[in-house]
Design an enzyme around this catalytic site. Structure first.
Site, short mmCIF file in Angstrom:
data_model
loop_
_atom_site.label_atom_id
_atom_site.label_comp_id
_atom_site.label_asym_id
_atom_site.label_seq_id
_atom_site.Cartn_x
_atom_site.Cartn_y
_atom_site.Cartn_z
N ASP A 273 -2.00 51.73 -31.70
CA ASP A 273 -1.43 51.71 -30.35
C ASP A 273 -0.52 50.50 -30.14
OD1 ASP A 273 -3.01 53.93 -29.98
OD2 ASP A 273 -3.57 53.36 -27.94
N CYS B 69 -10.25 52.36 -34.36
CA CYS B 69 -9.28 52.08 -33.31
C CYS B 69 -9.11 53.19 -32.30
CB CYS B 69 -7.96 51.64 -33.93
SG CYS B 69 -8.09 49.94 -34.61
N ASP B 70 -8.20 52.98 -31.38
CA ASP B 70 -8.19 53.60 -30.06
C ASP B 70 -8.46 55.11 -29.99
OD1 ASP B 70 -7.28 51.02 -29.74
OD2 ASP B 70 -5.98 51.52 -28.08
N LYS B 71 -7.66 55.93 -30.64
CA LYS B 71 -7.86 57.38 -30.53
C LYS B 71 -8.66 57.93 -31.70
CE LYS B 71 -5.56 56.59 -27.07
NZ LYS B 71 -5.34 55.21 -27.51
N CYS C 210 -8.48 44.85 -32.34
CA CYS C 210 -8.01 43.68 -31.59
C CYS C 210 -9.12 43.11 -30.70
CB CYS C 210 -6.78 44.04 -30.78
SG CYS C 210 -5.37 44.51 -31.81
N GLU D 176 0.49 54.62 -23.01
CA GLU D 176 -0.11 53.42 -22.42
C GLU D 176 1.00 52.53 -21.87
OE1 GLU D 176 -4.27 52.66 -24.78
OE2 GLU D 176 -2.55 51.46 -25.34
N SER E 170 -3.33 50.32 -21.44
CA SER E 170 -4.07 49.74 -22.55
C SER E 170 -5.32 49.05 -22.02
CB SER E 170 -3.19 48.70 -23.27
OG SER E 170 -3.97 47.84 -24.06
#
Length: 553
Positions: A78, A119-121, A191, A442, A468
């Site tokens: 992202d 991570c995100d997705k 992160c 985002e 985000s």
């Protein structure tokens, strides 16, 4: 064994021959075959080391008598996709991840699965596949990145994003920003703040589908590798006991996860992903459930971007298990819920304790009596909107302002960096929802620019897109219905007054019903931004953010 469908009996002789072409022995073929989904790649910092984590998972499986079989899955970073067309594909990748795992694990009927993610997705995509397939499974993350340290200060990725706005506002030099750029992301891992990746890894642990420590043990610690081996060992135990994901991820478990979400002050993206994951288990989670749980669950932690702590600090303070133990005294945790340890929550929490009350505050001294996320409703968001209230300054909790309307994120960024946004303005960014984007980008670049330019205490930002987990300030997203579906956000005009009242959970466009009806009659939807490829198909199939942006049944 489920894998007998592809390996046992006379008719499966050709299948065994194909296994032998890859070097599998008769002994390996005869054992339970455990699929190991490895999302390692060389474009996501949180995934750059996952080959190592995957090897440790496979070692654990072998130690417990299984045969690991590894296969890959895609992933989007992202941060690197932010601010350009690539971000349109991030949320959309979640469905592809779930679908591709379904294809692999059904075409090749494994006995159990271990999902190696970070991570995100990728995390919610894997959780969706886990519950859709419903065979014994463990989810193991690669762990969080350490925070950057320089000259006695702590930095992370958001420091860099906000530094761009600070340079534009002449509050920071390019030389200073370059130093932060070089130190903010010191190595592998998701992160380091309570952004979406770490939020979802913590949610996975609270949900019971990840082992204790899944959400917080740093990527570079040896304890992370030991946890990966334990994941391999535990999946064999779940296989033998036939404990499946839907035995674990019950409605009670989802409520546990939401309570932890509220106590931590997680990313607003969890309000997209948790309902989407629950949907795969046949569980409907209404958005109002988040407010109901928030009313009973105080915000005990303020990690970056809301505060100065990072995930490594949360881990040292006792991690997710300590948070769960603390809030269990309020009755918001169902201790009988089963977990991938093979034990219930109550048993897991026996040895847990809060080790640092500066990081995990006690119940009698919370940051706020309510949780970190709030669902807002009103004539501007009839189906709901989401705000990370724990990251909103007190002065912006109740706010009326003049709408500054933009039909894309890019136009808004130009106005912000061009100093055309003034204190008291409310920036409205529309046509960035799941359909309208398409892909629901985002908005870290505009929110970081607002913070960097010193406007976060005076300027709010509303969107039918999303934010985000690194966003702070009065940033309200997921406004539903979205503009592309003719939602009220499509009817807002430049200069309209918008009223935000986070304590009252309201979001109001101060325009008469008669005027809104007039605008609705003359409304003409914009032409789709993208008409070919995956995103065009995605836009036709995706539902509202209020339902988790899942595909239509």
């Amino acid at each position: 064994m489920r894998s007998d469908l592809m390996k046992k009996g006379l008719e499966r002789t050709p299948h065994r021959s194909l296994f032998k072409a890859m070097g599998y022995t008769d002994e390996e073929i005869s054992r339970p075959l455990i699929g190991v989904i490895n999302s390692a790649n060389e474009i996501i910092p949180g995934h750059i080391h996952l080959d190592i984590i995957t090897q440790d998972v496979k070692a654990g499986i072998r130690m417990a008598g299984g045969t690991p079989v590894e296969f890959p899955v895609i992933g989007v970073c992202d941060g690197i996709a932010m601010g350009h067309a690539g971000m349109k594909y991030s949320l959309a990748s979640r469905e592809l991840i779930a679908d591709s795992i379904e294809i692999m694990a059904t075409s090749h009927p494994f006995d159990a699965l271990v999902f190696v993610t970070n991570c995100d997705k990728i995390i919610p995509g894997m959780l969706m596949a886990c519950l859709r397939l419903n065979i014994p499974s463990v989810v193991i993350s690669g762990g969080p990145m350490m925070a950057g340290k320089m000259e006695g200060n702590t930095y992370d990725l958001i420091s860099v994003f906000e530094g761009v706005g600070a340079v534009k506002a002449k509050k920071m030099t390019l030389t200073q920003l370059k130093k932060i750029e070089d130190c903010a992301c010191p190595g592998c891992g998701s992160c380091s703040g309570m952004y979406t990746a770490n939020s979802m890894n913590c949610v996975t642990e609270a949900l019971g589908l990840g082992l204790p420590g899944n959400g917080t043990v740093p990527a570079v610690h040896a304890a992370r590798r030991r946890l990966a081996k334990q994941a391999g060992i535990k999946v064999m135990e779940l296989f033998k006991k036939n404990i499946k994901p839907r035995d674990i991820a019950t409605l009670a478990a989802f409520k546990n996860a939401i309570a932890v979400d509220m106590a931590l002050g997680c990313s607003t993206n969890t309000v997209l992903h948790i309902p989407a994951v629950a949907h795969e288990a046949g569980i409907k989670l209404d958005l109002d459930l988040f407010n109901k749980i928030s009313e009973k669950t105080p915000n005990l932690c303020k990690l970056s971007p809301a505060g100065h702590h990072h995930i490594e600090d949360l881990d040292a303070a006792g991690g997710i298990q300590a948070v769960m133990k603390a809030i269990s005294a309020l009755g918001v945790i169902d201790k009988k819920a089963m977990t991938v340890t093979g034990k219930n929550v109550e048993t897991n929490l026996k040895s847990s304790a809060v080790l640092n009350e500066d990081v995990i505050r006690p119940l009698n001294n919370p940051y706020s009596p309510q949780g970190g996320i709030a669902i807002l409703r009103g004539n501007l968001a009839p189906d709901g909107a989401v705000v990370k209230q724990s990251a909103v300054s007190p002065g912006m909790q109740v706010n009326d302002g003049k709408a500054r309307v933009f039909d894309s994120e890019d136009d808004a960024i130009k106005a912000i960096l061009g100093k055309k946004i003034k204190p008291g303005d409310i920036v409205v960014i529309r046509y960035e929802g799941p359909k309208g984007g398409p892909g629901m980008r985002e908005m870290l670049s505009p929110t970081s620019a607002i913070v960097g330019m010193g406007l976060d205490k005076t300027v709010a930002l509303l969107t039918d897109g999303r934010f985000s987990g690194g966003t702070q300030g009065a940033a309200i997203g997921h406004i539903s219905p979205e503009a592309a579906e003719g939602g009220p956000i499509a009817l807002v005009k430049e200069g309209d007054i918008i009223s935000i009242n986070i304590p009252e959970k309201t979001l109001t466009l101060k325009v008469s019903n008669q005027e809104l009806e007039k605008r609705q009659k003359s409304f003409k939807p914009r032409k789709p931004a993208i008409t070919t490829g995956y995103l065009a198909r995605y836009a036709k199939m995706v539902t509202s953010a209020s339902t988790g942006a899942v595909f239509k049944d």
